[in-house]
Design a protein around this motif. Sequence first.
Motif, mmCIF file in Angstrom:
data_model
loop_
_atom_site.group_PDB
_atom_site.id
_atom_site.type_symbol
_atom_site.label_atom_id
_atom_site.label_comp_id
_atom_site.label_asym_id
_atom_site.label_seq_id
_atom_site.Cartn_x
_atom_site.Cartn_y
_atom_site.Cartn_z
ATOM 1 N N GLY A 390 0.598 -21.656 -9.118
ATOM 2 C CA GLY A 390 0.893 -22.487 -7.960
ATOM 3 C C GLY A 390 2.168 -22.073 -7.266
ATOM 4 N N ILE A 391 2.775 -23.014 -6.566
ATOM 5 C CA ILE A 391 3.988 -22.753 -5.792
ATOM 6 C C ILE A 391 4.967 -23.894 -6.021
ATOM 7 N N TYR A 392 6.229 -23.575 -6.222
ATOM 8 C CA TYR A 392 7.267 -24.604 -6.201
ATOM 9 C C TYR A 392 7.926 -24.559 -4.825
ATOM 10 N N PHE A 393 7.727 -25.627 -4.057
ATOM 11 C CA PHE A 393 8.340 -25.730 -2.738
ATOM 12 C C PHE A 393 9.695 -26.394 -2.879
ATOM 13 N N MET A 394 10.714 -25.744 -2.353
ATOM 14 C CA MET A 394 12.086 -26.219 -2.532
ATOM 15 C C MET A 394 12.589 -26.803 -1.220
ATOM 16 N N VAL A 395 12.705 -28.118 -1.173
ATOM 17 C CA VAL A 395 13.199 -28.804 0.016
ATOM 18 C C VAL A 395 14.720 -28.761 0.005
ATOM 19 N N ARG A 396 15.302 -28.211 1.040
ATOM 20 C CA ARG A 396 16.752 -28.092 1.095
ATOM 21 C C ARG A 396 17.335 -29.208 1.950
ATOM 22 N N PRO A 397 18.164 -30.086 1.369
ATOM 23 C CA PRO A 397 18.694 -31.229 2.120
ATOM 24 C C PRO A 397 19.912 -30.866 2.959
ATOM 25 N N ASN A 398 20.291 -31.791 3.840
ATOM 26 C CA ASN A 398 21.470 -31.711 4.726
ATOM 27 C C ASN A 398 21.806 -30.292 5.146
ATOM 28 N N ARG A 399 20.800 -29.638 5.731
ATOM 29 C CA ARG A 399 20.945 -28.245 6.142
ATOM 30 C C ARG A 399 21.982 -28.059 7.233
ATOM 31 N N ASP A 400 22.097 -29.016 8.142
ATOM 32 C CA ASP A 400 22.979 -28.829 9.294
ATOM 33 C C ASP A 400 24.442 -29.084 8.980
ATOM 34 N N GLY A 401 24.748 -29.466 7.741
ATOM 35 C CA GLY A 401 26.137 -29.697 7.374
ATOM 36 C C GLY A 401 26.667 -31.048 7.801
ATOM 37 N N GLY A 402 25.829 -31.890 8.432
ATOM 38 C CA GLY A 402 26.268 -33.203 8.851
ATOM 39 C C GLY A 402 26.258 -34.187 7.695
ATOM 40 N N GLU A 403 26.230 -35.458 8.052
ATOM 41 C CA GLU A 403 26.243 -36.498 7.033
ATOM 42 C C GLU A 403 24.961 -36.456 6.215
ATOM 43 N N THR A 404 25.102 -36.575 4.927
ATOM 44 C CA THR A 404 23.946 -36.530 4.037
ATOM 45 C C THR A 404 23.118 -37.796 4.212
ATOM 46 N N PRO A 405 21.804 -37.678 4.460
ATOM 47 C CA PRO A 405 20.972 -38.877 4.617
ATOM 48 C C PRO A 405 20.891 -39.657 3.309
ATOM 49 N N VAL A 406 20.467 -40.911 3.435
ATOM 50 C CA VAL A 406 20.292 -41.768 2.272
ATOM 51 C C VAL A 406 19.191 -41.203 1.383
ATOM 52 N N MET A 407 19.388 -41.300 0.075
ATOM 53 C CA MET A 407 18.461 -40.839 -0.950
ATOM 54 C C MET A 407 18.358 -39.313 -1.024
ATOM 55 N N ILE A 408 19.333 -38.615 -0.476
ATOM 56 C CA ILE A 408 19.321 -37.158 -0.469
ATOM 57 C C ILE A 408 20.541 -36.650 -1.228
ATOM 58 N N PRO A 409 20.382 -35.625 -2.071
ATOM 59 C CA PRO A 409 21.544 -35.082 -2.797
ATOM 60 C C PRO A 409 22.511 -34.372 -1.866
ATOM 61 N N ARG A 410 23.748 -34.316 -2.290
ATOM 62 C CA ARG A 410 24.797 -33.694 -1.483
ATOM 63 C C ARG A 410 25.072 -32.288 -1.999
ATOM 64 N N TYR A 411 24.830 -31.304 -1.136
ATOM 65 C CA TYR A 411 25.164 -29.911 -1.420
ATOM 66 C C TYR A 411 26.042 -29.380 -0.293
ATOM 67 N N ASP A 412 27.032 -28.612 -0.649
ATOM 68 C CA ASP A 412 27.937 -28.031 0.347
ATOM 69 C C ASP A 412 27.747 -26.529 0.509
#
Length: 650
Positions: A390-412
């Motif tokens: 199969g495939i593991y699809f990796m959703v990357r959060p807060n891509r634009d560097g702005g405020e992290t949305p609710v329920m989303i992990p914070r990566y810098d």
Amino acid sequence: MKAIDALRRWWQGWAGEDETPLDGDTPAWLLSLAFHLVLLVALAFAWHQRTEAEVDLTITTLNTQEPEATPEEFEYSNDPQVEIGSNSLAGSRAALAMAPTLNEVSQLRRENEPTELASVVEPLLLDLSTAPTINERMLVKGAAGIGATGAMGAVDRITQEIATSLEQRRTLVVWILDQSLSMEPQRKAIAARLDRIYQELGVVGATAAADGEAPLLSAVVAFGEQVTFRTPKPTADMAEVTKAVERIENDPSGTEMVFSAVAMAAKKYQSYAAQSPRRNVMIVVFSDEVGDDEQQLDVALAVCRRHAMPVYCVGIPAPFGRREVEVRYVDPDPNYDQSPQWLPVRQGPESLLPEGVQLGFAGARNQDLDRIASGFGPFALTRLCYETGGIYFMVRPNRDGGETPVMIPRYDHFFDPSIMRRYQPEYFSVEEYKKRLQRNRARAALVEAATMSLVNPMENPRLDFPRTDEAALKRSLDDAQRLAAKIGPKLDALYLVLKQGEADRSKLAEPRWRAGYDLAMGRVLAVKARTESYNAMLAKAKNGLKFEKPGSDTHVLVPADEISVGSALEKLAKQGREYLERVRVEHAGTPWALLADRELKEPIGWKWSERVSNPPRQRMAASGNGNPAPPADQLRRLEKPKPRRPNVRL
């Protein structure tokens, strides 16, 4: 005839004039017999030679089946499209490599990174690995550079996989959804999208086959602390499927039995893959955590591989070398505190065992260097997808560097997937992983050092030493040396472990292992030299330290690149810089290079300076002025703060 006459005369001369057996036709008969014997032997020999030659002829089969056509190149669009699945029409290229054996992994380079589309979580989504099938039962491991956008972009890409499966035979899709609170927005988005997906596939209202079987069936499974089947049996009724997804409730336990859910679903629906009329069975998992039942991974792998059931997972990147990452949470109930909270959620690590030393940066605790995306999914879930085709699809959060949305992990920090693909973790079983550690001492040393307890460098080491009198100066120097003495033995232990593998470092062929070992050795050497030189400078000051400027009353220890307290420490510092520079150059654009660059920015040595200390100013007590507090402050003190919900688990 002359030969016969000569023979007769010779015989008559020897035997006399009487009649002999060679008189008359006898000589001719003998000569004919000899001639034919020679001819028969020659023919037999020639026939034997021809028979041996025929053994070497190539024999072709009568198989008239046409060879499978080579898949053409796919392209995916970075632009928003109206139709589902239209991400694959144009854009960045993706090549699909099929390895000739089960043990080979194709390394593919993805050239362009797709742009962002609006979605529930607004991420970039990338798959890590895929394994197409060369026939119905044999899986071939591979890797593909496929780009999609957001969680819904992953659904569009899965729609293409379903369409491909339907071209081969009728298909059953098992949708397995996480019941955790953090997945609630995704579940709502998926429920809203399902009907459109099936419309796009052309199976809504499609006529069943002659045997009454619909081309596409679906089943819905939910998992939290328990695994529940939300459709009594696989169905072609899209309204039933959509309602089943919409009715999935949140599980407050925070426990996620994802591998048990996959294993139970595979066992429940294995008859659809094994009995006539046979179907392809696809399992699609939506989850944003690792799972609390990794011990069930091998069980899930066994049943999925036995029946050629590929597992697709839509998840998030694992933190680099860490188990947990912080997720932004705002309580949905207005009766509770509405201020944002950062709650730890386990989403890593990306490898089977830790492969990086647990060594902090001075003054950088809980800062952005703890929030590095690894570029890969959690190990167990990714291996489940990889091993089943199969495939593991990796959703990357807060891509634009702005405020992290609710329920989303914070990566810098994120990294180019075309670079990171070379640094893919090894998705082996525990047994195979340990065998590979035993074959190379550098590997084994790195993993052993990585599993040792976290070592934090000197936190805020004392740098100012006022000189009121000699006894007071000595006491302050002694206190500062105790700080270095606490972490010295831990650094020595790390160094000795890594040193045992240094001889096999040149034998490391994989970029991931080279980067990991060099970064570990470079950082340990740098921190060791920095700590020991700090201690040596304090010891030097005890032997006598004079002010060079009139009026100075405080000795100040200043970070510097120079080391003036011994050639041995200078050699350690030089070796550390060489390792770190090698990481920065050879592995540019990776997490290892980021950490090496951060370490190199910190001077390794120290030097003494001096200054004039100003006496501390006496501050008046806040309550001594007798003035009343401002009215606004009084009101704020009277407001009762809203409580925070206890024991929140995402």
